[in-house]
Enzyme design. Structure first.
Site, PDB file in Angstrom:
ATOM      1  N   ASP A 344       0.873  -1.163   0.000  1.00 38.87           N
ATOM      2  CA  ASP A 344       0.000   0.000   0.000  1.00 38.87           C
ATOM      3  C   ASP A 344       0.920   1.226   0.000  1.00 38.87           C
ATOM      4  OD1 ASP A 344      -2.327   1.700   0.533  1.00 38.87           O
ATOM      5  OD2 ASP A 344      -1.493   1.854   2.554  1.00 38.87           O
ATOM      6  N   ASP A 540      -1.709  -1.036   5.823  1.00 35.44           N
ATOM      7  CA  ASP A 540      -2.051  -0.553   7.165  1.00 35.44           C
ATOM      8  C   ASP A 540      -3.508  -0.137   7.332  1.00 35.44           C
ATOM      9  OD1 ASP A 540      -2.004   1.712   5.578  1.00 35.44           O
ATOM     10  OD2 ASP A 540      -1.082   2.980   7.117  1.00 35.44           O
ATOM     11  N   ASP A 544      -6.990  -2.337   3.075  1.00 40.08           N
ATOM     12  CA  ASP A 544      -5.948  -3.317   2.751  1.00 40.08           C
ATOM     13  C   ASP A 544      -6.292  -4.716   3.256  1.00 40.08           C
ATOM     14  OD1 ASP A 544      -4.229  -1.407   1.558  1.00 40.08           O
ATOM     15  OD2 ASP A 544      -3.576  -0.762   3.556  1.00 40.08           O
TER      16      ASP A 544
END
Length: 644
Positions: A344, A540, A544
């Site tokens: 990410d 995080d 995700d």
């Protein structure tokens, strides 16, 4: 969860962890009996009577081998009954060898066999406990009491389990912070090494987050509880530890499944070995039976069974000490085969907070006026709560703002009047007249993935500010390591593709996917797995979570959301990707070490069998070499406790 449940042991010769005998993994009773047996053995050496020496040697066998014999037969019976098929415990091989030695009159050999084997068994347990030290010590980190401030201002000491969200707590110097929360007042430095692995204390002031179990420094603070005691970071860590004990690597799982089959094969080969020696090799009845007992010792899979679990637990302990937590050995083992990793962007590769990277003034703005314009910008942005405004204020935190009336016009931006002129801060699309120099810089910054904000009047742009969520230095270092290892890297972001590609170029990312919706991330991971069989995802956020589940190994950043941490297979307690590259180094070293252990274990078995057949091995030597190889394998595994 009790401390006993964490004291998982990969006993070198007892790998069914469901049993619970009196010896309690080398407890007091077994130790007392062992030394009583040792005393009987020493006494037998000085007794002249053959009868009494035989009695004392047999007494040694019974006392020192009590937990070995009971475990061998009892576990075999219990597991056979539970599984409804013959499931022998590996201790039964040593037990049968000792009994066989008694049958042929080798009382001293039988007693010595058990003494060496049981003694080594205790040493193995001691060595293995060291591999669990960092993990089991987490239980001691969990705070038990707190100083709660009542509505009348008085302070009462209460159990942590009684705390509720919104309670105010008093934190004195040197206190262990009882639960997760935020600072209401006061300042202090806090040792967060138990949570994040960060060695240096972190300064805390009003509004900063506090973690339960961390240690306050010399200051005093008042904090507000923000999480239930079951949802704190330290509680989640202990939950991860609990899962770790029950999740072993594929190698360990295979060996565990293989053990009963292996022992059955040995038990079937034992009478054939005797018959071969007696009828074919002409060893005679005594020689055939003696060598058959040595065969049982040589083929006992003690070292083989200890090749993986102690090393894996040591590795997990090593990582826990440095702020990386795994839910099980299988996930760490998978990382050794990693072929691709997806990240990410925001908060993982980048800081997650926009910063002003560039300030550019139009050519016609004199240098002498630039400082005044900066002050105007700060004054206008100080009346806005937009994240970009915060970035500007942080960049120019030393500039004192003017007291201006500022209007926020939707679709236009901020407007303010100063010295008879109206100034505006807004997007480039809110301006009509833009000079060539400003236009060129805008194109350049936007190609770099930066957000551009203009400052000027109605008829001209005076300055622009370029703002970006910048990559972390640790991310750059981690990506460089991954590229050196030949691992494919991908960034998945919901930002515009151009923004993502700019960050990707800065970091050296192999592939960037931009404009990705949250529900698309898992599909991208599944697509990536078709090309790269073992794929990891690092993220995080809530968005995700599906991708973390889809990946072979999902890794959450510790400062991320609870959902991401809950579904991930591992957690980096500090948002530092160099911890991830360190984890890969540990995983690769663990794989090499386990292979070394397996080679040593099998080589020793082969050596002992050949030496026995050729007549160059006696019972005592077989036990010493056999147990020596088991200890060597375990001690080799304990090397994973050291920093790689």
């Amino acid at each position: 969860m009790s401390e006993h449940s964490l004291n998982h042991r990969a006993s070198s010769c007892s790998h069914n962890h469901d049993h619970d005998h009196d010896h309690a993994h080398g407890g007091n009773k077994a130790a007392v009996l062992y030394f009583a047996g040792l005393a009987a053995f020493l006494a037998a050496l000085f007794v002249s009577s053959d009868l009494w020496s035989a009695v004392l040697f047999i007494l040694t066998l019974v006392l020192s081998g009590y937990h070995i014999i009971i475990e061998g037969f009892s576990d075999t019976y219990q597991q056979t009954r539970a599984k409804r098929k013959f499931t022998p415990n590996v201790h039964i091989l040593m037990t049968l060898a000792a009994i066989g030695a008694v049958v042929i009159g080798e009382y001293r050999e039988s007693a010595l066999l058990i003494l060496i084997f049981a003694g080594a068994h205790f040493l193995e347990e001691y060595a293995e406990k060291k591999s669990n030290k960092e993990i089991t010590s987490l239980l001691k980190l969990n705070p038990t009491t707190a100083r709660r401030i009542k509505s009348d201002g008085e302070v009462e000491t209460v159990e942590v389990s009684e705390l509720r969200i919104g309670d105010r707590l008093s934190i004195l110097n040197g206190d262990q912070i009882p639960t997760d929360g935020v600072v209401l007042s006061g300042t202090s430095s806090v040792d967060q090494s138990s949570i994040t692995g960060e060695s240096m204390p972190i300064e805390k002031r009003e509004g900063d987050e506090l973690f339960g179990s961390t240690i306050n420094g010399v200051g005093t603070m008042t904090m507000e509880v923000t999480k239930d005691s079951a949802d704190t970071v330290i509680s989640k860590i202990i939950q991860l530890v609990s899962q770790t004990q029950n999740n072993v690597s594929r190698t360990a799982a295979f060996i565990k499944r293989l053990e009963p089959v292996y022992v059955k094969v040995v038990l079937l080969l034992t009478p054939l070995f005797f018959l071969l020696g007696y009828y074919v090799l002409q060893w005679g009845a005594y020689g055939s039976l003696y060598r058959t007992m040595v065969f049982l010792i040589a083929t006992s899979p003690c070292a083989l069974a200890a090749t993986d679990i102690p090393a894996t637990l040591s590795s997990i302990s090593n990582l826990a000490k440095r702020g990386v937590l795994f839910k099980g050995g299988s996930y760490l083992s998978n990382l050794a085969d990693l072929k691709a990793v997806a990240f990410d962007k925001t908060g993982t590769l980048t800081t997650g907070k926009p910063v002003v990277t560039d300030t550019f003034f139009a050519d016609e703005v004199p240098v002498a006026e630039q400082e005044a314009f900066i002050r105007l910008i700060v004054s206008m942005e100080s009346k806005s709560n937009h994240p970009l405004a915060q970035a500007i204020l942080i960049r120019y935190e030393d500039v004192k703002p003017l007291d201006l009336e500022v209007e926020n016009v939707i679709g236009v931006g901020l407007l303010a009047e100063s010295d008879g002129a109206v100034y505006k801060i807004g997007k480039p699309t809110s301006y009509v007249t833009i000079s060539d120099s400003i236009q060129q810089q805008t194109i350049r910054y936007e190609e770099e993935g930066k957000t551009v904000v203009y400052f000027g009047t109605d008829d001209r742009v005076l300055a622009l500010l370029a703002i970006q969520d910048v990559p972390k230095e640790t991310s750059l270092e981690a990506i460089r390591y991954l590229k050196d290892q030949g691992i494919h890297t991908m960034m998945i972001t919901g930002d515009a593709k151009r923004t993502g590609e700019a960050i990707g170029r800065n970091l050296g990312i192999d592939e960037v996917r931009g404009n990705v919706m949250p529900d698309e991330k898992a599909s991208i991971i599944n697509e990536l797995k078709k090309t790269y069989p073992v794929t990891a995802m690092v993220g995080d956020g809530v968005n995700d979570a599906p991708a973390l589940v889809a990946a072979d190994v999902g890794i959450a950043m510790g400062e991320g959301t609870d959902i991401a941490i809950d579904v991930a297979d591992a957690v980096l307690m500090k948002n530092d990707l160099t911890k991830f590259s360190y984890t890969l180094q540990v995983a690769k070293k663990l794989r090499r070490l386990v292979v070394q252990n397996i080679v040593v274990a099998l080589a020793v078995v082969l050596f002992l069998v050949i030496a026995n057949i050729t007549g160059n091995m006696n019972m005592t030597g077989a036990v010493i070499i056999h147990e020596g190889s088991t200890l060597a394998v375990i001690l080799n595994g304990l090397r994973m406790l050291k920093k790689v």
